[in-house]
Design a protein around this motif. Structure first.
Motif, mmCIF file in Angstrom:
data_model
loop_
_atom_site.group_PDB
_atom_site.id
_atom_site.type_symbol
_atom_site.label_atom_id
_atom_site.label_comp_id
_atom_site.label_asym_id
_atom_site.label_seq_id
_atom_site.Cartn_x
_atom_site.Cartn_y
_atom_site.Cartn_z
ATOM 1 N N LYS A 50 -25.249 9.182 -35.493
ATOM 2 C CA LYS A 50 -26.217 9.270 -36.586
ATOM 3 C C LYS A 50 -27.030 10.562 -36.478
ATOM 4 O O LYS A 50 -27.228 11.260 -37.466
ATOM 5 N N GLU A 51 -27.483 10.901 -35.257
ATOM 6 C CA GLU A 51 -28.231 12.139 -35.057
ATOM 7 C C GLU A 51 -27.359 13.351 -35.373
ATOM 8 O O GLU A 51 -27.806 14.295 -36.016
ATOM 9 N N TRP A 52 -26.114 13.317 -34.913
ATOM 10 C CA TRP A 52 -25.199 14.427 -35.177
ATOM 11 C C TRP A 52 -24.945 14.566 -36.680
ATOM 12 O O TRP A 52 -24.802 15.668 -37.190
ATOM 13 N N GLY A 53 -24.939 13.447 -37.391
ATOM 14 C CA GLY A 53 -24.770 13.490 -38.841
ATOM 15 C C GLY A 53 -25.891 14.253 -39.538
ATOM 16 O O GLY A 53 -25.672 14.882 -40.581
ATOM 17 N N TYR A 54 -27.092 14.220 -38.969
ATOM 18 C CA TYR A 54 -28.204 14.998 -39.521
ATOM 19 C C TYR A 54 -28.065 16.480 -39.182
ATOM 20 O O TYR A 54 -28.381 17.344 -39.989
ATOM 21 N N VAL A 55 -27.619 16.771 -37.972
ATOM 22 C CA VAL A 55 -27.599 18.143 -37.462
ATOM 23 C C VAL A 55 -26.422 18.949 -38.000
ATOM 24 O O VAL A 55 -26.585 20.105 -38.414
ATOM 25 N N GLU A 56 -25.240 18.370 -38.000
ATOM 26 C CA GLU A 56 -24.008 19.110 -38.291
ATOM 27 C C GLU A 56 -24.031 19.936 -39.576
ATOM 28 O O GLU A 56 -23.577 21.090 -39.567
#
Length: 114
Positions: free
Chosen positions: A9-15
């Motif tokens: 979920k965090e990576w989904g924000y960052v990518e």
């Protein structure tokens, strides 16, 4: 220091904020390089001390510099704040702006009046 990986979920924000050029980075390495940057600043260690699981430290360092120079971190922060505001999770009562002006003696600036 133990490694804390980004959740999906965090990576989904960052990518979406990380640019991918024509010649790199390889998308599969992008996440581990970003996590390497996070590891560096959370641990306070030197770049050369970075564990090999993040890739070669010069590569991660160069990627960090590219992202820094491209304004990726500022855009990421603004984007995350905007998403939090959409969910009603931004509390502006926590914002503080302070300004103080103190007049310095003229000798403080190296100016001599003889």
């Amino acid at each position: 220091m133990t490694r804390r990986q980004l959740t999906d979920k965090e990576w989904g924000y960052v990518e979406p904020y990380l640019p991918i050029g024509e010649y790199g980075p390889y998308p599969k390495k992008l996440r581990e390089q970003f996590e390497g940057v996070i590891w560096k600043f959370r641990s306070g260690a030197q770049w050369r001390e970075m564990p090999a699981e993040f890739g070669a430290w010069p590569t991660v360092y160069n990627r960090f510099r590219q992202w820094r120079d491209a304004g990726v971190f500022e855009n990421l922060l603004e984007g995350l704040i905007a998403k939090a505001a959409e969910r009603g999770e931004v509390d502006l009562s926590l914002v503080s702006v302070d300004s103080t002006t103190a007049r310095a003696h003229h000798d403080a600036a190296g100016m001599r009046l003889d």
